[in-house]
Design a protein around this motif. Structure first.
Motif, PDB file in Angstrom:
ATOM      1  N   LEU A 207      13.910  66.616 -17.251  1.00  0.00           N
ATOM      2  CA  LEU A 207      14.184  67.084 -15.885  1.00  0.00           C
ATOM      3  C   LEU A 207      15.381  66.338 -15.287  1.00  0.00           C
ATOM      4  N   ILE A 208      15.418  65.021 -15.461  1.00  0.00           N
ATOM      5  CA  ILE A 208      16.521  64.237 -14.893  1.00  0.00           C
ATOM      6  C   ILE A 208      17.811  64.499 -15.648  1.00  0.00           C
ATOM      7  N   ASP A 209      17.731  64.703 -16.959  1.00  0.00           N
ATOM      8  CA  ASP A 209      18.932  65.010 -17.735  1.00  0.00           C
ATOM      9  C   ASP A 209      19.552  66.330 -17.270  1.00  0.00           C
ATOM     10  N   ILE A 210      18.717  67.352 -17.058  1.00  0.00           N
ATOM     11  CA  ILE A 210      19.199  68.638 -16.549  1.00  0.00           C
ATOM     12  C   ILE A 210      19.814  68.463 -15.162  1.00  0.00           C
ATOM     13  N   SER A 211      19.161  67.669 -14.306  1.00  0.00           N
ATOM     14  CA  SER A 211      19.650  67.461 -12.938  1.00  0.00           C
ATOM     15  C   SER A 211      20.982  66.722 -12.925  1.00  0.00           C
ATOM     16  N   ARG A 212      21.114  65.709 -13.779  1.00  0.00           N
ATOM     17  CA  ARG A 212      22.372  64.954 -13.833  1.00  0.00           C
ATOM     18  C   ARG A 212      23.533  65.857 -14.248  1.00  0.00           C
ATOM     19  N   LYS A 213      23.330  66.664 -15.292  1.00  0.00           N
ATOM     20  CA  LYS A 213      24.393  67.562 -15.731  1.00  0.00           C
ATOM     21  C   LYS A 213      24.742  68.570 -14.639  1.00  0.00           C
ATOM     22  N   PHE A 214      23.746  69.024 -13.890  1.00  0.00           N
ATOM     23  CA  PHE A 214      24.004  69.986 -12.819  1.00  0.00           C
ATOM     24  C   PHE A 214      24.823  69.354 -11.697  1.00  0.00           C
ATOM     25  N   ILE A 215      24.458  68.127 -11.294  1.00  0.00           N
ATOM     26  CA  ILE A 215      25.202  67.450 -10.231  1.00  0.00           C
ATOM     27  C   ILE A 215      26.650  67.222 -10.658  1.00  0.00           C
ATOM     28  N   ALA A 216      26.831  66.855 -11.937  1.00  0.00           N
ATOM     29  CA  ALA A 216      28.196  66.627 -12.427  1.00  0.00           C
ATOM     30  C   ALA A 216      29.023  67.903 -12.378  1.00  0.00           C
ATOM     31  N   ARG A 217      28.407  69.054 -12.753  1.00  0.00           N
ATOM     32  CA  ARG A 217      29.140  70.328 -12.749  1.00  0.00           C
ATOM     33  C   ARG A 217      29.340  70.855 -11.338  1.00  0.00           C
ATOM     34  N   GLN A 218      28.290  70.826 -10.537  1.00  0.00           N
ATOM     35  CA  GLN A 218      28.324  71.505  -9.234  1.00  0.00           C
ATOM     36  C   GLN A 218      29.079  70.712  -8.171  1.00  0.00           C
ATOM     37  N   TYR A 219      28.917  69.382  -8.192  1.00  0.00           N
ATOM     38  CA  TYR A 219      29.513  68.573  -7.132  1.00  0.00           C
ATOM     39  C   TYR A 219      30.682  67.719  -7.622  1.00  0.00           C
ATOM     40  N   GLN A 220      31.021  67.831  -8.908  1.00  0.00           N
ATOM     41  CA  GLN A 220      32.141  67.071  -9.481  1.00  0.00           C
ATOM     42  C   GLN A 220      31.949  65.563  -9.265  1.00  0.00           C
ATOM     43  N   LEU A 221      30.718  65.088  -9.478  1.00  0.00           N
ATOM     44  CA  LEU A 221      30.399  63.671  -9.382  1.00  0.00           C
ATOM     45  C   LEU A 221      29.994  63.163 -10.770  1.00  0.00           C
ATOM     46  N   PRO A 222      30.280  61.901 -11.101  1.00  0.00           N
ATOM     47  CA  PRO A 222      29.965  61.375 -12.451  1.00  0.00           C
ATOM     48  C   PRO A 222      28.482  61.048 -12.623  1.00  0.00           C
ATOM     49  N   ALA A 223      27.627  62.018 -12.349  1.00  0.00           N
ATOM     50  CA  ALA A 223      26.187  61.777 -12.391  1.00  0.00           C
ATOM     51  C   ALA A 223      25.675  61.515 -13.799  1.00  0.00           C
ATOM     52  N   ASP A 224      26.397  61.996 -14.812  1.00  0.00           N
ATOM     53  CA  ASP A 224      25.934  61.829 -16.191  1.00  0.00           C
ATOM     54  C   ASP A 224      26.251  60.457 -16.761  1.00  0.00           C
ATOM     55  N   VAL A 225      26.984  59.605 -16.026  1.00  0.00           N
ATOM     56  CA  VAL A 225      27.317  58.270 -16.533  1.00  0.00           C
ATOM     57  C   VAL A 225      26.852  57.152 -15.592  1.00  0.00           C
ATOM     58  N   LEU A 226      26.523  57.491 -14.350  1.00  0.00           N
ATOM     59  CA  LEU A 226      26.115  56.470 -13.385  1.00  0.00           C
ATOM     60  C   LEU A 226      24.638  56.119 -13.536  1.00  0.00           C
ATOM     61  N   VAL A 234      26.382  56.847  -4.350  1.00  0.00           N
ATOM     62  CA  VAL A 234      27.510  57.785  -4.290  1.00  0.00           C
ATOM     63  C   VAL A 234      27.125  59.027  -3.496  1.00  0.00           C
ATOM     64  N   LEU A 235      25.905  59.544  -3.712  1.00  0.00           N
ATOM     65  CA  LEU A 235      25.459  60.741  -2.990  1.00  0.00           C
ATOM     66  C   LEU A 235      25.403  60.486  -1.482  1.00  0.00           C
ATOM     67  N   LYS A 236      24.946  59.287  -1.091  1.00  0.00           N
ATOM     68  CA  LYS A 236      24.834  58.978   0.331  1.00  0.00           C
ATOM     69  C   LYS A 236      26.207  58.858   0.999  1.00  0.00           C
ATOM     70  N   LYS A 237      27.202  58.417   0.210  1.00  0.00           N
ATOM     71  CA  LYS A 237      28.546  58.289   0.758  1.00  0.00           C
ATOM     72  C   LYS A 237      29.329  59.589   0.673  1.00  0.00           C
ATOM     73  N   ASN A 238      28.836  60.544  -0.113  1.00  0.00           N
ATOM     74  CA  ASN A 238      29.534  61.815  -0.293  1.00  0.00           C
ATOM     75  C   ASN A 238      29.081  62.799   0.785  1.00  0.00           C
ATOM     76  N   ASN A 239      30.018  63.520   1.357  1.00  0.00           N
ATOM     77  CA  ASN A 239      29.697  64.437   2.456  1.00  0.00           C
ATOM     78  C   ASN A 239      29.378  65.852   1.989  1.00  0.00           C
ATOM     79  N   THR A 240      29.353  66.059   0.684  1.00  0.00           N
ATOM     80  CA  THR A 240      29.150  67.420   0.175  1.00  0.00           C
ATOM     81  C   THR A 240      27.675  67.803   0.132  1.00  0.00           C
TER      82      THR A 240
END
Length: 298
Positions: A207-226, A234-240
């Motif tokens: 579930l978390i692996d799927i979510s990380r890849k989705f955040i990386a694709r949808q929001y252009q954030l390095p969720a798959d490496v953080l 990063v999410l709290k500082k991001n306004n998206t």
């Protein structure tokens, strides 16, 4: 005197019927790759069900489990684990939880020192002297052809990736495409029936692996490496991303980390809720991006 005898009787009866957990670690100093053994035993089980992490998943990262055997009879439960460590340093086996009929028992933590015995002054001598061998061009080709072919394959792959990113990314990276693809992945996860089978570790890992890849694709954030904490920051500082979606990601990811290291055992209701929350987050993500675009246009 009668009151004292009565109190002692209650204490003796209570101890006789309560569960007693004990653990034993064979070695606290290991050589690299050396096999160690951990034994956990619970007495006075009284046919109660003992729930813990699945086989070969009790110990945390760095501990390579070789054998994990579980034995239980009417009065006792015993789990024997053989493991090795292939990195130097100090490693800790944390408190391990065992749920006995609704009562949680915990082992004591252990610290293990892993050393490289080859670095303790041992002298290694050759059996015979080295012999010089003259190689021709064809010999070098036979020796290194696989490396050359692998290098060419890597270069070709890099070129293909650059071409894909340059010409194919725009058509395949829209919010709708990413959302639909992730929903299909979540449906595939649901069909594996991890929730119904109580395999909470596999469920949260995927579930978390799927979510990380989705955040990386949808929001252009390095969720798959953080790491989880860094990603949440990063999410709290991001306004998206919206605050509601941010809260869901934080709750599910933190719970997933606890499950991964066998520090919590979620029930079926919790897993169902986390799955539904992530699915709703994926569906709502396009609204986050629409709001961000409107804000930029304004």
């Amino acid at each position: 005197m009668k009151k004292i005898l009565l109190i002692l009787s209650f204490l003796i009866c209570g101890n006789a019927f309560s569960q007693i957990l004990s653990s034993n670690l064979e070695k606290k100093t290991l050589a690299l790759g050396e096999v160690n053994r951990l034994v956990i035993k619970i007495d006075n089980v009284h046919e109660l069900q003992v729930v813990s992490a699945p086989k070969n998943e009790l110990l945390p990262f760095h501990f390579e489990e070789i054998k994990d055997s579980i034995g239980q009879n009417q009065n006792s439960y015993e789990r024997k684990i053989e493991f090795s460590v292939y990195e130097e340093g100090k490693f800790t086996i944390p408190e391990l939880e065992f749920n006995v009929g609704g009562k949680v028992l915990k082992t004591i933590p252990y610290e293990i020192d892993v050393v490289n015995t080859a670095q303790k002054g041992d002298q290694i001598n050759d059996i015979m002297n080295n012999k010089d061998v003259k190689l021709e061009t064809k010999d070098y080709w036979e020796l290194y052809k696989f490396y050359i072919l692998a290098a060419l394959a890597v270069i070709a792959l890099i070129i293909a990736i650059i071409m894909f990113v340059k010409w194919g990314r725009k058509s395949k990276s829209s919010p709708v495409v990413a959302t639909n693809q992730t929903l299909k992945e979540l449906d595939s996860l649901k069909k594996k029936k991890y929730i119904e089978g109580g395999d909470f570790r596999s469920f949260y890992v995927e579930l978390i692996d799927i979510s990380r890849k989705f955040i990386a694709r949808q929001y252009q954030l390095p969720a798959d490496v953080l790491l989880t904490d860094d990603l949440i920051d990063v999410l709290k500082k991001n306004n998206t991303i919206s605050q509601e979606n941010e809260r869901i990601v934080e709750d599910v990811f933190l719970r997933g980390d606890l499950v991964k290291f066998a520090k919590t055992f979620p029930d079926q209701t919790t897993m169902e809720k986390d799955f539904a929350d992530i699915r709703d987050f994926v569906k709502r993500s396009s609204k986050d991006l629409e709001f961000e675009n409107l804000r930029k246009d304004a």
